[in-house]
Write an enzyme that holds these catalytic residues in place. Structure first.
Site, PDB file in Angstrom:
ATOM      1  N   TYR A  14     -37.431  10.824 -24.852  1.00  0.00           N
ATOM      2  CA  TYR A  14     -36.490  11.272 -26.178  1.00  0.00           C
ATOM      3  C   TYR A  14     -37.159  12.408 -26.730  1.00  0.00           C
ATOM      4  O   TYR A  14     -36.570  13.123 -27.879  1.00  0.00           O
ATOM      5  CB  TYR A  14     -36.292  10.110 -27.062  1.00  0.00           C
ATOM      6  N   HIS A  19     -31.233  13.914 -30.776  1.00  0.00           N
ATOM      7  CA  HIS A  19     -31.168  12.733 -31.858  1.00  0.00           C
ATOM      8  C   HIS A  19     -32.529  12.469 -32.318  1.00  0.00           C
ATOM      9  O   HIS A  19     -32.727  11.741 -33.184  1.00  0.00           O
ATOM     10  CB  HIS A  19     -30.878  11.487 -30.927  1.00  0.00           C
ATOM     11  N   ASN A  66     -31.276   2.469 -33.792  1.00  0.00           N
ATOM     12  CA  ASN A  66     -30.368   1.599 -34.594  1.00  0.00           C
ATOM     13  C   ASN A  66     -31.012   0.415 -35.353  1.00  0.00           C
ATOM     14  O   ASN A  66     -30.512  -0.287 -35.908  1.00  0.00           O
ATOM     15  CB  ASN A  66     -29.462   0.947 -33.312  1.00  0.00           C
ATOM     16  N   ASP A  91     -31.010  13.712 -37.502  1.00  0.00           N
ATOM     17  CA  ASP A  91     -29.840  14.868 -36.976  1.00  0.00           C
ATOM     18  C   ASP A  91     -28.607  14.559 -37.367  1.00  0.00           C
ATOM     19  O   ASP A  91     -28.330  13.286 -37.563  1.00  0.00           O
ATOM     20  CB  ASP A  91     -29.947  14.612 -35.304  1.00  0.00           C
ATOM     21  N   ASN A 112     -26.255   5.666 -36.129  1.00  0.00           N
ATOM     22  CA  ASN A 112     -26.669   4.334 -36.090  1.00  0.00           C
ATOM     23  C   ASN A 112     -28.137   4.181 -36.934  1.00  0.00           C
ATOM     24  O   ASN A 112     -28.299   3.099 -37.642  1.00  0.00           O
ATOM     25  CB  ASN A 112     -26.826   3.750 -34.852  1.00  0.00           C
TER      26      ASN A 112
END
Length: 207
Positions: A14, A19, A66, A91, A112
């Site tokens: 990631y 994100h 989240n 973001d 989230n």
């Protein structure tokens, strides 16, 4: 002391996704301050640093996006802070890549991580620096809608990363202005379109 939290998802897969812009922003601040986020506390990787002459704690939650609020809540409790001492970097799909917006409050707008933080703090009134990761508008002004979750979790292209690299320096500058001159001064300076330096109050409406 101020708590500066960057939002993202842990894991190398990631690292350079839209994100994770918040993680990248905190990493940039840490790099410029000569520290590394290697201490584990409050469900986060953290580092103490001096930024703009002030003591700050930089943090990257090790929870997934989240559940970011769990980490923020743990750090606030441990450090005996309030929501007023927190600056969150994250973001924002609703803003085009290359822009940032500083806000003192606001809805989650589908994010989230933001929803999680507001939930644990019990308020939407906390300072955030929103890092645009949306597709830039076409030459005729039409907006391109990015593909939501799939887009946010896909690696960014080299050209996009080059734009983001400049933005990360601007985020650091914005946080420094917040610390030294206050939120109002930072908003006047940074809440504007890159191609319209004379406009210091441009702020798109939130959905």
């Amino acid at each position: 002391m101020k708590l500066i939290v960057g939002l993202g998802n842990p894991g190398i897969e990631y690292q350079f996704t839209p994100h994770n812009a918040g993680f990248l922003a905190v990493d940039r601040i840490a790099e410029d301050c000569g520290v590394m986020l290697t201490n584990r506390r409050g469900k986060a990787l953290t580092a103490r640093a001096t930024l703009a002459g002030q003591d700050v704690l930089l943090a990257k939650p090790e929870t997934f996006m989240n559940l970011s609020g769990l980490s923020v809540a743990a750090l606030i409790q441990e450090l005996e802070m309030s929501s007023e001492d927190v600056i969150v970097l994250y973001d924002e799909l609703a803003l085009p890549l290359g822009t940032i917006r500083i806000r003192e409050r606001g809805s989650a707008n589908g994010h989230n991580g933001v929803k999680s933080i507001s939930g644990v703090l019990g308020t939407e009134e906390w300072l955030r620096v929103r890092i645009g990761v949306g597709k830039p508008a076409l030459a005729d002004g039409r907006e391109i809608k990015a593909g939501g979750r799939d887009y946010l979790l896909a690696p960014m292209r080299k050209q996009e990363l080059a734009v983001l690299d400049e933005v990360l320096d601007r985020v650091k500058d914005a946080v420094e202005v917040v610390l030294t001159d206050g939120v109002g001064a930072a908003m006047n300076r940074f809440n504007r379109r890159p191609d319209d330096p004379a406009n210091g109050t441009d702020e798109p409406k939130e959905k």
